[in-house]
Design a protein around this motif. Structure first.
Motif, mmCIF file in Angstrom:
data_model
loop_
_atom_site.group_PDB
_atom_site.id
_atom_site.type_symbol
_atom_site.label_atom_id
_atom_site.label_comp_id
_atom_site.label_asym_id
_atom_site.label_seq_id
_atom_site.Cartn_x
_atom_site.Cartn_y
_atom_site.Cartn_z
ATOM 1 N N PHE A 34 0.827 -1.190 0.000
ATOM 2 C CA PHE A 34 0.000 0.000 0.000
ATOM 3 C C PHE A 34 0.871 1.254 0.000
ATOM 4 O O PHE A 34 1.979 1.254 0.529
ATOM 5 C CB PHE A 34 -0.884 0.046 1.269
ATOM 6 C CG PHE A 34 -1.720 -1.169 1.507
ATOM 7 C CD1 PHE A 34 -1.179 -2.298 2.087
ATOM 8 C CD2 PHE A 34 -3.060 -1.184 1.161
ATOM 9 C CE1 PHE A 34 -1.957 -3.434 2.314
ATOM 10 C CE2 PHE A 34 -3.842 -2.295 1.387
ATOM 11 C CZ PHE A 34 -3.293 -3.419 1.960
ATOM 12 N N TYR A 36 0.102 5.199 1.304
ATOM 13 C CA TYR A 36 -0.818 6.140 1.930
ATOM 14 C C TYR A 36 -0.188 7.534 1.900
ATOM 15 O O TYR A 36 1.036 7.685 1.936
ATOM 16 C CB TYR A 36 -1.075 5.760 3.395
ATOM 17 C CG TYR A 36 -2.028 4.614 3.615
ATOM 18 C CD1 TYR A 36 -1.578 3.301 3.602
ATOM 19 C CD2 TYR A 36 -3.382 4.843 3.836
ATOM 20 C CE1 TYR A 36 -2.460 2.239 3.825
ATOM 21 C CE2 TYR A 36 -4.258 3.789 4.063
ATOM 22 C CZ TYR A 36 -3.785 2.496 4.047
ATOM 23 O OH TYR A 36 -4.665 1.460 4.261
ATOM 24 N N GLN A 38 -0.418 11.395 3.893
ATOM 25 C CA GLN A 38 -0.895 12.058 5.109
ATOM 26 C C GLN A 38 -0.553 13.543 5.024
ATOM 27 O O GLN A 38 0.610 13.925 4.997
ATOM 28 C CB GLN A 38 -0.234 11.446 6.341
ATOM 29 C CG GLN A 38 -0.773 11.959 7.662
ATOM 30 C CD GLN A 38 -0.140 11.262 8.853
ATOM 31 O OE1 GLN A 38 1.052 10.981 8.872
ATOM 32 N NE2 GLN A 38 -0.946 10.951 9.858
ATOM 33 N N GLY A 41 -2.069 17.234 10.061
ATOM 34 C CA GLY A 41 -3.280 17.201 10.861
ATOM 35 C C GLY A 41 -4.352 16.264 10.355
ATOM 36 O O GLY A 41 -5.463 16.256 10.900
ATOM 37 N N GLN A 42 -4.027 15.493 9.349
ATOM 38 C CA GLN A 42 -5.018 14.583 8.770
ATOM 39 C C GLN A 42 -4.643 13.133 9.011
ATOM 40 O O GLN A 42 -3.499 12.814 9.359
ATOM 41 C CB GLN A 42 -5.132 14.841 7.263
ATOM 42 C CG GLN A 42 -5.531 16.251 6.896
ATOM 43 C CD GLN A 42 -6.900 16.604 7.454
ATOM 44 O OE1 GLN A 42 -7.865 15.847 7.304
ATOM 45 N NE2 GLN A 42 -6.994 17.745 8.104
ATOM 46 N N GLY A 43 -5.606 12.276 8.792
ATOM 47 C CA GLY A 43 -5.335 10.851 8.872
ATOM 48 C C GLY A 43 -4.679 10.356 7.599
ATOM 49 O O GLY A 43 -4.228 11.142 6.758
ATOM 50 N N LEU A 44 -4.623 9.075 7.440
ATOM 51 C CA LEU A 44 -3.986 8.459 6.281
ATOM 52 C C LEU A 44 -5.014 8.205 5.190
ATOM 53 O O LEU A 44 -6.062 7.609 5.443
ATOM 54 C CB LEU A 44 -3.327 7.142 6.692
ATOM 55 C CG LEU A 44 -2.181 7.265 7.673
ATOM 56 C CD1 LEU A 44 -1.848 5.909 8.275
ATOM 57 C CD2 LEU A 44 -0.966 7.840 6.976
ATOM 58 N N LEU A 46 -5.570 6.392 1.500
ATOM 59 C CA LEU A 46 -5.003 5.395 0.613
ATOM 60 C C LEU A 46 -4.852 5.950 -0.794
ATOM 61 O O LEU A 46 -5.794 6.480 -1.370
ATOM 62 C CB LEU A 46 -5.898 4.153 0.583
ATOM 63 C CG LEU A 46 -5.400 3.020 -0.310
ATOM 64 C CD1 LEU A 46 -4.175 2.360 0.309
ATOM 65 C CD2 LEU A 46 -6.501 1.987 -0.528
ATOM 66 N N PHE A 90 3.578 7.335 2.965
ATOM 67 C CA PHE A 90 3.959 6.127 3.681
ATOM 68 C C PHE A 90 3.691 4.897 2.821
ATOM 69 O O PHE A 90 2.599 4.736 2.273
ATOM 70 C CB PHE A 90 3.167 5.985 4.986
ATOM 71 C CG PHE A 90 3.504 7.012 6.014
ATOM 72 C CD1 PHE A 90 2.754 8.174 6.134
ATOM 73 C CD2 PHE A 90 4.578 6.822 6.871
ATOM 74 C CE1 PHE A 90 3.066 9.125 7.090
ATOM 75 C CE2 PHE A 90 4.896 7.774 7.837
ATOM 76 C CZ PHE A 90 4.140 8.921 7.937
ATOM 77 N N PHE A 104 4.361 -0.155 8.536
ATOM 78 C CA PHE A 104 4.633 1.044 7.763
ATOM 79 C C PHE A 104 6.121 1.339 7.710
ATOM 80 O O PHE A 104 6.884 1.018 8.632
ATOM 81 C CB PHE A 104 3.943 2.256 8.410
ATOM 82 C CG PHE A 104 2.466 2.306 8.201
ATOM 83 C CD1 PHE A 104 1.604 1.646 9.052
ATOM 84 C CD2 PHE A 104 1.927 3.048 7.157
ATOM 85 C CE1 PHE A 104 0.236 1.688 8.865
ATOM 86 C CE2 PHE A 104 0.553 3.104 6.963
ATOM 87 C CZ PHE A 104 -0.291 2.432 7.812
ATOM 88 N N GLY A 105 6.514 1.996 6.610
ATOM 89 C CA GLY A 105 7.829 2.601 6.573
ATOM 90 C C GLY A 105 7.816 3.889 7.381
ATOM 91 O O GLY A 105 6.781 4.304 7.905
ATOM 92 N N SER A 106 8.961 4.529 7.448
ATOM 93 C CA SER A 106 9.083 5.737 8.266
ATOM 94 C C SER A 106 8.628 6.991 7.536
ATOM 95 O O SER A 106 8.601 8.067 8.128
ATOM 96 C CB SER A 106 10.516 5.900 8.743
ATOM 97 O OG SER A 106 11.393 5.890 7.641
#
Lengths: 114, 115
Positions: A34, A36, A38, A41-44, A46, A90, A104-106
């Motif tokens: 996947f 993603y 971001q 201030g927001q979520g992830l 896709l 990500f 997840f990666g960093s």
């Protein structure tokens, strides 16, 4: 155990330039992969996913990614970057079966110059 | 379709205090996850629920963190007592395990600052 490496912490590109974000994974079976995005201030959100089949995957906002098993890579690309693409990206690998979890990666922070 | 709802959005507490976060997953999603995202890192899974049962809590610091999903719908994550290193964004996600080739959907997260 699975792992994900995003070797680029920060990438800067000019608006209109092409983009490639690198992702390498380690997983003992066929991976589910996947990307993603971001925003602050927001979520992830896709962007795209790979489960099986065609190794070139199309996503939202003009992004695509290519799964290369031989290189254990799943790099994200976009031919022409827009200022609104500035965000953190990500890559993640999913473990399926009884436990559908993401590692997840960093992350890679993308800056877009006008 | 409503997304994953989380509250509060922001929380500031002093160390050694307790705090709780709430998550309401997408309707019909049996699987719920809590992730911790420390600044500059990717999210890390803390706990996964399937309905009201725990599937995996191997990375949950159980001496201070607890989570429940009593009725198999919404969930609460608690930290007691909080430490400075708990400052992070706590993300809730949900997915439906029975549908093939589906992903997890994430809420906007709760940003916790421990001072």
């Amino acid at each position: 155990a699975q792992s994900v490496t995003q070797p680029d912490i920060h990438i800067t590109v000019s608006e209109g330039a092409s983009l490639e974000l690198r992702c390498n994974y380690s997983y003992g079976a066929t991976p589910y992969l996947f990307w993603y995005v971001q925003s602050p201030g927001q979520g992830l959100q896709l962007l795209l996913k790979y489960f099986s089949g065609d190794t070139l995957v199309q996503g939202i906002k003009g992004f695509e990614a290519e799964f290369k098993r031989s290189q254990s890579s799943f790099n994200l690309r976009k031919p022409s970057v827009h200022w609104s693409d500035a965000a953190e990206y990500f890559c993640a690998v999913g473990a399926f079966g009884s436990a559908r979890q993401l590692t997840f990666g960093s992350g890679t922070q993308l800056t877009v110059l006008p | 379709e409503a997304g994953v709802a989380q509250s509060p959005r922001y929380k500031i507490i002093e160390k050694r205090q307790s705090v709780a976060f709430w998550c309401n997953p997408i309707s019909g999603h049996a699987t719920l996850y809590w992730y911790q995202q420390i600044l500059g890192q990717g999210p890390k899974l803390l706990i996964q629920f399937q309905n009201n049962g725990v599937v995996d809590d191997s990375q949950l610091p159980k001496d201070r963190f607890s989570a429940e999903r009593l009725k198999g719908v919404d969930s609460t994550l608690k930290i007691q007592p909080a430490k400075l290193e708990d400052s992070a964004v706590y993300l809730c996600a949900s997915s439906t395990p029975t549908a093939p080739n589906t992903e997890a959907f994430f809420g906007q997260g709760t940003r916790l600052t421990v001072v």
